[in-house]
Motif scaffolding. Structure first.
Motif, PDB file in Angstrom:
ATOM      1  N   HIS A  85       1.544  -0.548  -7.830  1.00 52.24           N
ATOM      2  CA  HIS A  85       0.921   0.760  -7.849  1.00 52.24           C
ATOM      3  C   HIS A  85       1.262   0.780  -9.886  1.00 52.24           C
ATOM      4  O   HIS A  85       2.188   0.371 -10.459  1.00 52.24           O
ATOM      5  CB  HIS A  85       2.731   1.262  -7.667  1.00 52.24           C
TER       6      HIS A  85
ATOM      7  N   MET B 146       1.074  -0.727  -0.078  1.00 48.32           N
ATOM      8  CA  MET B 146       0.055   0.171   0.309  1.00 48.32           C
ATOM      9  C   MET B 146       1.265   1.101  -0.576  1.00 48.32           C
ATOM     10  O   MET B 146       0.308   2.472  -0.097  1.00 48.32           O
ATOM     11  CB  MET B 146      -0.852  -0.123   1.208  1.00 48.32           C
ATOM     12  N   GLY B 147       1.710   0.969   0.577  1.00 49.35           N
ATOM     13  CA  GLY B 147       3.105   1.954   0.683  1.00 49.35           C
ATOM     14  C   GLY B 147       3.094   3.296  -0.748  1.00 49.35           C
ATOM     15  O   GLY B 147       2.945   2.889  -2.318  1.00 49.35           O
ATOM     16  N   ARG B 148       3.446   4.296  -0.894  1.00 51.67           N
ATOM     17  CA  ARG B 148       3.799   5.133  -2.256  1.00 51.67           C
ATOM     18  C   ARG B 148       5.105   4.853  -2.224  1.00 51.67           C
ATOM     19  O   ARG B 148       5.447   5.686  -2.610  1.00 51.67           O
ATOM     20  CB  ARG B 148       3.057   6.661  -1.671  1.00 51.67           C
TER      21      ARG B 148
ATOM     22  N   HIS C 184      -5.709   5.197   1.774  1.00 48.10           N
ATOM     23  CA  HIS C 184      -5.714   3.738   2.265  1.00 48.10           C
ATOM     24  C   HIS C 184      -6.463   3.045   3.896  1.00 48.10           C
ATOM     25  O   HIS C 184      -6.767   2.350   3.498  1.00 48.10           O
ATOM     26  CB  HIS C 184      -4.556   2.834   2.033  1.00 48.10           C
TER      27      HIS C 184
ATOM     28  N   LEU D 260       3.957   6.019  -1.085  1.00 51.33           N
ATOM     29  CA  LEU D 260       3.346   7.230  -0.968  1.00 51.33           C
ATOM     30  C   LEU D 260       1.501   6.785  -0.759  1.00 51.33           C
ATOM     31  O   LEU D 260       1.436   5.764  -0.625  1.00 51.33           O
ATOM     32  CB  LEU D 260       3.269   8.227  -1.739  1.00 51.33           C
TER      33      LEU D 260
ATOM     34  N   HIS E 231      -2.285  10.430   0.170  1.00 49.64           N
ATOM     35  CA  HIS E 231      -2.037   8.877  -0.533  1.00 49.64           C
ATOM     36  C   HIS E 231      -2.665   7.675   0.432  1.00 49.64           C
ATOM     37  O   HIS E 231      -3.378   7.277   0.553  1.00 49.64           O
ATOM     38  CB  HIS E 231      -0.995   9.257  -1.090  1.00 49.64           C
ATOM     39  N   GLU E 232      -2.001   8.008   1.814  1.00 48.10           N
ATOM     40  CA  GLU E 232      -2.229   6.823   2.797  1.00 48.10           C
ATOM     41  C   GLU E 232      -3.533   7.514   3.981  1.00 48.10           C
ATOM     42  O   GLU E 232      -3.912   6.038   4.031  1.00 48.10           O
ATOM     43  CB  GLU E 232      -0.799   6.883   3.124  1.00 48.10           C
TER      44      GLU E 232
HETATM   45 ZN    ZN Z   1      -0.035   3.163  -1.873  1.00 47.09          ZN
END
Ligand code: ZN
Length: 288
Positions: A221, A1-3, A159, A12, A155-156
């Motif tokens: 992503h 889920m990270g950017r 989620h 992100l 962005h986070e």
């Molecule tokens: Zn993400």
């Protein structure tokens, strides 16, 4: 889920709705009691909402000072809390994450906002220099860094909202999270459009630093270059007359895609408005 970006180290909503987060390793530092005020959710009588927790010392010291001085996350949390009603307490935890990226952790319900990410964005714009500024503005660098970190926060947050509120949609969650960030930034008007373009610049720089490979094609992503084009498209789509320079040769959006950008922007804006229906603060739906 990270950017996440191509080099693998960067992971992100004030929705202008009417018109317009995988865990890090544990930090070694204790929460700063001086942050009690910033941890309180915005609004009276509410136990939920986005809050900010800073970890001081160690590898997080520089990033913490940077974020704190500019109140980047505090202001982002205020904007989120002014916009959406969340029954849960969702902390942004600023700390060193090692090799991990900023991310929302559904196990803990927290957003790890990594010092390494802050350092990476600062380094990227420092190396890019004036060239990162749209008009070669020498003062643009710091504002751009702050804008990208604000984008990371939104962005986070997307989620977190998707998880906590049980939001359902089709398409890739990472793209949907970028769309929420775009909506929250562009919804701020001209200044927010500049922020969204800074995010586009950051993704474009990341794409240039690390060209994608076969592994990136398998990632959840979109590619950095695509994310850069998406942000630019939303900005153009929201205000075509103001951003004609983004389109065509030397621009950030092809002429073909530019025709669809107003619809893409409207889909993102109204899509998130629908997703958050029933969770919006009353004043948010009236705000430009
Ligand atoms: Zn993400």
């Amino acid at each position: 889920m990270g950017r996440r970006t191509g080099n693998g180290t960067r992971a992100l909503l004030t929705l202008a709705l009417a018109a317009a987060v995988t865990g890090c390793t544990a930090g070694q530092d204790a929460a700063d009691p001086a942050d009690a005020a910033s941890r309180r959710p915005h609004g009276k009588g509410s136990s939920g909402g986005f809050v900010v927790q800073y970890r001081t010392g160690g590898k997080a010291a520089s990033a913490t000072a940077y974020l704190r001085t500019r109140r980047i996350l505090d202001k982002a949390a205020e904007r989120l809390n002014d916009t959406v009603q969340v029954p849960h307490r969702i902390p942004f935890v600023v700390r060193s994450c090692g090799a991990a990226e900023p991310a929302y952790d559904p196990e803990t319900g927290t957003i790890d906002f990594c010092a390494e990410h802050v350092d990476e964005i600062r380094d990227r714009f420092a190396h890019a220099g004036q060239g990162a500024g749209r008009q070669g503005d020498p003062d643009a660098g710091d504002a751009h860094v702050a804008a990208v970190l604000e984008e990371t926060a939104y962005h986070e947050s997307a989620h977190a909202l998707i998880d906590r509120l049980g939001l359902r949609f089709t398409g890739r969650e990472e793209d949907v999270a970028d769309q929420l960030a775009a909506v929250l930034l562009i919804g701020q008007g001209r200044a927010g459009e500049t922020k969204a373009l800074a995010a586009a610049t950051d993704y474009a720089l990341a794409a240039k630093e690390t060209p994608f490979d076969a592994t990136d094609l398998l990632d959840e992503h979109s590619l950095d270059g695509q994310r850069a084009a998406n942000y630019a498209c939303y900005v153009y789509g929201a205000q075509p007359a103001r951003h004609e320079d983004l389109v065509g040769a030397g621009g950030r959006v092809t002429e073909d895609r530019a025709e669809a950008c107003p619809d893409e922007w409207e889909q993102a804006r109204s899509g998130w408005q629908q997703l958050l229906a029933g969770h919006l603060k009353r004043n948010a739906s009236r705000r430009r």
